[in-house]
Design a protein around this motif. Structure first.
Motif, mmCIF file in Angstrom:
data_model
loop_
_atom_site.group_PDB
_atom_site.id
_atom_site.type_symbol
_atom_site.label_atom_id
_atom_site.label_comp_id
_atom_site.label_asym_id
_atom_site.label_seq_id
_atom_site.Cartn_x
_atom_site.Cartn_y
_atom_site.Cartn_z
ATOM 1 N N LEU A 91 1.026 -1.070 -0.047
ATOM 2 C CA LEU A 91 0.050 -0.007 -0.196
ATOM 3 C C LEU A 91 0.803 1.412 0.045
ATOM 4 O O LEU A 91 0.373 2.113 -0.626
ATOM 5 N N GLY A 92 2.099 1.298 0.647
ATOM 6 C CA GLY A 92 2.784 2.557 0.867
ATOM 7 C C GLY A 92 3.482 2.740 -0.608
ATOM 8 O O GLY A 92 3.357 4.009 -0.830
ATOM 9 N N LEU A 93 3.770 1.789 -1.381
ATOM 10 C CA LEU A 93 4.419 1.909 -2.698
ATOM 11 C C LEU A 93 3.280 2.509 -3.603
ATOM 12 O O LEU A 93 3.647 3.541 -4.369
ATOM 13 N N LYS A 94 2.119 1.895 -3.524
ATOM 14 C CA LYS A 94 1.038 2.312 -4.396
ATOM 15 C C LYS A 94 0.610 3.812 -4.063
ATOM 16 O O LYS A 94 0.459 4.716 -5.119
ATOM 17 N N LEU A 95 0.466 4.383 -2.763
ATOM 18 C CA LEU A 95 0.220 5.668 -2.550
ATOM 19 C C LEU A 95 1.203 6.542 -2.907
ATOM 20 O O LEU A 95 1.204 7.590 -3.345
ATOM 21 N N ARG A 96 2.753 6.077 -2.945
ATOM 22 C CA ARG A 96 3.937 6.976 -3.138
ATOM 23 C C ARG A 96 3.771 7.322 -4.510
ATOM 24 O O ARG A 96 3.906 8.297 -5.103
ATOM 25 N N LEU A 97 3.660 5.989 -5.525
ATOM 26 C CA LEU A 97 3.572 6.563 -7.009
ATOM 27 C C LEU A 97 2.441 7.358 -7.423
ATOM 28 O O LEU A 97 2.282 8.182 -8.238
ATOM 29 N N ALA A 98 1.161 7.134 -6.871
ATOM 30 C CA ALA A 98 -0.226 7.768 -7.015
ATOM 31 C C ALA A 98 -0.015 9.188 -6.668
ATOM 32 O O ALA A 98 -0.340 9.968 -7.701
ATOM 33 N N LEU A 99 0.421 9.419 -5.420
ATOM 34 C CA LEU A 99 0.315 10.737 -4.908
ATOM 35 C C LEU A 99 1.343 11.776 -5.611
ATOM 36 O O LEU A 99 1.244 12.770 -5.579
ATOM 37 N N ARG B 99 2.118 9.238 10.233
ATOM 38 C CA ARG B 99 0.851 8.739 10.752
ATOM 39 C C ARG B 99 1.232 7.320 10.991
ATOM 40 O O ARG B 99 0.399 6.360 10.302
ATOM 41 N N VAL B 100 1.728 6.997 11.976
ATOM 42 C CA VAL B 100 1.998 5.410 12.175
ATOM 43 C C VAL B 100 0.991 4.702 12.743
ATOM 44 O O VAL B 100 1.191 3.428 12.776
ATOM 45 N N ASP B 101 -0.102 5.674 13.314
ATOM 46 C CA ASP B 101 -1.177 4.990 13.720
ATOM 47 C C ASP B 101 -2.006 4.502 12.540
ATOM 48 O O ASP B 101 -2.968 3.614 12.869
ATOM 49 N N LEU B 102 -1.943 4.979 11.333
ATOM 50 C CA LEU B 102 -2.947 4.566 10.401
ATOM 51 C C LEU B 102 -2.217 3.550 9.453
ATOM 52 O O LEU B 102 -2.948 2.603 8.827
ATOM 53 N N LEU B 103 -0.920 3.632 9.379
ATOM 54 C CA LEU B 103 -0.080 2.945 8.203
ATOM 55 C C LEU B 103 0.900 1.811 8.856
ATOM 56 O O LEU B 103 1.595 2.349 10.038
ATOM 57 N N PRO B 104 1.325 0.647 8.523
ATOM 58 C CA PRO B 104 2.549 0.084 9.106
ATOM 59 C C PRO B 104 3.931 1.085 8.841
ATOM 60 O O PRO B 104 3.760 1.761 8.043
ATOM 61 N N ALA B 105 4.542 0.800 9.695
ATOM 62 C CA ALA B 105 5.896 1.546 9.642
ATOM 63 C C ALA B 105 6.697 1.589 8.463
ATOM 64 O O ALA B 105 7.106 2.319 7.788
ATOM 65 N N ALA B 106 6.607 0.185 7.702
ATOM 66 C CA ALA B 106 7.196 -0.078 6.489
ATOM 67 C C ALA B 106 6.531 0.987 5.315
ATOM 68 O O ALA B 106 7.186 1.487 4.404
ATOM 69 N N ASP B 107 5.254 1.040 5.352
ATOM 70 C CA ASP B 107 4.521 1.945 4.406
ATOM 71 C C ASP B 107 4.653 3.392 4.703
ATOM 72 O O ASP B 107 4.849 4.220 3.733
ATOM 73 N N ILE C 123 -9.497 9.166 -2.228
ATOM 74 C CA ILE C 123 -8.310 7.976 -1.616
ATOM 75 C C ILE C 123 -9.135 7.096 -0.720
ATOM 76 O O ILE C 123 -9.965 7.229 0.057
ATOM 77 N N GLN C 124 -8.877 5.589 -1.244
ATOM 78 C CA GLN C 124 -9.395 4.483 -0.366
ATOM 79 C C GLN C 124 -8.727 4.462 0.871
ATOM 80 O O GLN C 124 -7.366 4.253 0.816
ATOM 81 N N GLY C 125 -9.217 5.075 2.087
ATOM 82 C CA GLY C 125 -8.658 4.679 3.136
ATOM 83 C C GLY C 125 -7.797 3.737 3.731
ATOM 84 O O GLY C 125 -8.512 2.461 3.730
ATOM 85 N N PRO C 126 -6.852 3.537 4.355
ATOM 86 C CA PRO C 126 -6.064 2.548 4.827
ATOM 87 C C PRO C 126 -6.677 1.813 6.115
ATOM 88 O O PRO C 126 -6.550 0.731 6.505
ATOM 89 N N THR C 127 -7.683 2.574 6.714
ATOM 90 C CA THR C 127 -8.312 2.216 7.929
ATOM 91 C C THR C 127 -9.937 2.525 7.858
ATOM 92 O O THR C 127 -10.281 2.981 6.759
ATOM 93 N N GLY D 67 -13.518 4.316 7.996
ATOM 94 C CA GLY D 67 -13.844 5.597 7.458
ATOM 95 C C GLY D 67 -13.655 6.586 8.368
ATOM 96 O O GLY D 67 -13.157 7.869 7.962
ATOM 97 N N ALA D 68 -14.194 6.627 9.513
ATOM 98 C CA ALA D 68 -14.183 7.678 10.364
ATOM 99 C C ALA D 68 -12.916 8.209 10.878
ATOM 100 O O ALA D 68 -12.326 9.480 10.950
ATOM 101 N N ILE D 69 -12.029 7.308 10.957
ATOM 102 C CA ILE D 69 -10.370 7.491 11.504
ATOM 103 C C ILE D 69 -9.592 8.156 10.218
ATOM 104 O O ILE D 69 -8.911 9.022 10.259
ATOM 105 N N PHE D 70 -9.948 7.600 9.153
ATOM 106 C CA PHE D 70 -9.508 8.333 7.759
ATOM 107 C C PHE D 70 -9.855 9.727 7.589
ATOM 108 O O PHE D 70 -9.161 10.592 7.170
ATOM 109 N N LYS D 71 -11.019 9.831 7.710
ATOM 110 C CA LYS D 71 -11.690 11.029 7.493
ATOM 111 C C LYS D 71 -11.009 12.189 8.744
ATOM 112 O O LYS D 71 -10.891 13.328 8.146
#
Length: 533
Positions: free
Chosen positions: A50-58, A75-83, A169-173, A175-179
């Motif tokens: 997901l991190g790679l796709k977000l990086r290339l798209a954004l 935002r390491v609370d939303l995404l894994p550290a690797a992403d 963007i399709q949120g990684p978490t 809906g309410a948290i991503f909003k």
């Protein structure tokens, strides 16, 4: 405040931009609904992270989307550290503005041309970022070297469209948290586009640093600042390669923690561009996004870090629950507490690869991810704190990867706070004043008692019990009484001090503090006794 587009032309532009964004996001499977099914590219959904796709798209959607990707990197609370580390690679640079545009921006900001206020002005920027451009100059008035920060005018116009389109963007978490994250980013971006906010924050930070030699803040030239222009003192940086990297990493964490948890404002997005190393014993925060926290939250998060560093998961969980609001199923609190007890940082955090050591930042990363998984939404100030802490730990880790600089910085911050409290309690002037005051009250007590007994014996002879004494005899008695009182006080301090310091700092520092405090108390006893002679 940036308002939503309302005119027909704005709506047409928004529609066209929406189609462009949807097509780009769908190519990487980052949209919802049928558009994603029709337009999604062949291999991205299954093979890339997901991190790679977000990086290339954004990265290809302009400065707002690129900035959002860099925001998500913290935002390491939303995404894994690797992403998050993948998104960190989104470049923060852009083509420099034309010099004629620079002159126009300065003229609009301060009402005159650069040569009217600057002895010299570098037409080429030394940094050209997504949202800002920075130039070096010297003031005509006194020759002081300064840095001039300018907002890119084209970015402000693009905000009208792109902030509304982030919701595509399709949120990684959930809906309410991503909003909530999108709203927080929008507020952060507006702050970045208004440099008067940054100027005020730097001035507040500079006042906080007056009693802290470890931190320096550049002076703000208020008469050369506006919404789109910021002028600050240029500080002489030193390369980290010439410094004690382990010591500087620890110092960086200590100063940031002290400012976030005890100061009036703190940097939310510290990075190599706005953190300066001035010596082994002093650092500087030179700009960026700033935030603040209520005093109660500062105390609570201080206790959270101490509990996390001391391997007390129940207390850490209780503290963190005070800073979030539930948005999940009932009983999520017990689930979160259970997860805290089972934290295995080197396995779960994805932070340090190939390392089985337990670093404090890894504990915290797993805590925040667990809270998100259980449906908890952080309050805005908690998001700012976690982002800043992650960013500062990231810089410190790069400086000293073989140590745990955040844990060491926390211990040093606790020591500094304990010493500050002790200095306040044992201030020579205050302590001396209190000794004189209470000693005087004790000396006057027999005479006051005599007067009270005399007044109480109505109708009888008013014979005072007070026997006059010579001045030398009275001073000798006073000196003896105060000396005994001071020795008893010193004995009480020697007994209580180990228990007090152990509650503030770890055992490693308690002995050192006890020794210093006991010597200081002994000196105060001698001072108090000397005053009575």
């Amino acid at each position: 405040m940036i308002q939503r587009a309302q005119s027909p032309s704005d709506r047409t532009t928004l529609k066209q931009r929406r189609e462009q964004v949807l097509e780009r996001l769908a190519a990487f499977g980052l949209t919802r609904g049928p558009y994603r099914l029709v337009r999604a590219s062949r291999g991205w959904d299954h093979e890339a992270s997901l991190g790679l796709k977000l990086r290339l798209a954004l990265s290809d959607l302009g400065p707002v989307f690129s900035s959002f990707g860099r925001y998500l990197a913290t935002r390491v609370d939303l995404l894994p550290a690797a992403d998050c580390l993948e998104l960190e690679a989104i470049p923060d640079n852009a083509t420099p503005m034309r010099y004629t545009d620079v002159v126009q921006l300065i003229g609009n900001g301060i009402g005159c041309a650069p040569e009217d206020v600057f002895l010299s002005f570098e037409s080429e920027p030394f940094e050209s970022r997504l949202l800002h451009q920075l130039h070096r100059a010297r003031l005509r008035q006194n020759g002081m070297p300064v840095v001039i920060k300018l907002v890119r005018p084209g970015t402000a116009a693009q905000l009208l469209c792109d902030l509304e389109l982030l919701e595509l963007i399709q949120g990684p978490t959930r809906g309410a948290i991503f909003k909530n994250a999108v709203a927080d980013f929008a507020a952060t971006l507006r702050q970045q586009m208004d440099l008067t906010s940054e100027a005020k924050a730097l001035e507040t930070l500079r006042r906080d640093a007056e009693d802290l030699e470890l931190l320096r803040v550049p002076e703000v030239m208020r008469d050369l600042c506006s919404t789109s222009m910021l002028t600050i003192e240029q500080l002489q940086r030193k390369s980290a390669e010439t410094l004690d990297r382990q010591g500087v990493a620890r110092l960086l964490c200590s100063v940031w923690l002290r400012q976030a948890l005890m100061g009036h404002t703190f940097p939310v997005e510290p990075c190599h561009a706005n953190v300066a190393f001035l010596s082994d014993k002093q650092i500087a925060f030179t700009g960026g996004v700033f935030s603040s926290m209520p005093g109660e939250s500062q105390s609570n998060l201080w206790n959270y870090l101490i509990a996390s560093g001391g391997d007390n998961p129940d207390n850490a969980c209780s503290c963190l629950l005070k800073e979030v609001r539930p948005d999940g199923p009932p009983g999520a609190g017990e689930d979160l507490r259970h997860r805290f007890r089972q934290v295995v940082p080197f396995r779960d955090s994805g932070w340090y690869s190939g390392d089985d050591a337990n670093h404090l930042i890894e504990h915290l990363v797993v805590h925040w991810q667990a809270a998100t998984d259980c449906g908890y939404v952080p309050q805005p100030h908690l998001s700012a704190f976690c982002r800043g802490l992650f960013a500062i730990a990231r810089i410190a880790q790069q400086l000293s990867p073989e140590t745990d600089p955040l844990l060491e910085g926390l211990q040093e911050a606790r020591l500094l706070e304990s010493v500050a409290r002790m200095r306040e309690m044992l201030s020579l002037q205050r302590f001396g004043d209190q000794v004189d005051r209470y000693a005087g009250l004790m000396m006057a007590l027999p005479q006051r008692l005599d007067q009270m007994l005399t007044l109480a014996s109505e109708g009888s002879a008013r014979v005072k019990l007070h026997v006059p004494e010579t001045a030398s005899h009275q001073r000798q008695k006073n000196s003896t009484a105060v000396t005994i009182a001071m020795l008893l006080l010193l004995a009480a301090i020697a007994f209580a001090l180990p228990r007090v310091t152990s509650s503030f700092v770890g055992n490693e520092w308690a002995g050192k503090i006890n020794a210093v405090a006991f010597i200081a108390c002994g000196a105060l006893v001698l001072l108090a006794v000397g005053r009575t002679r």
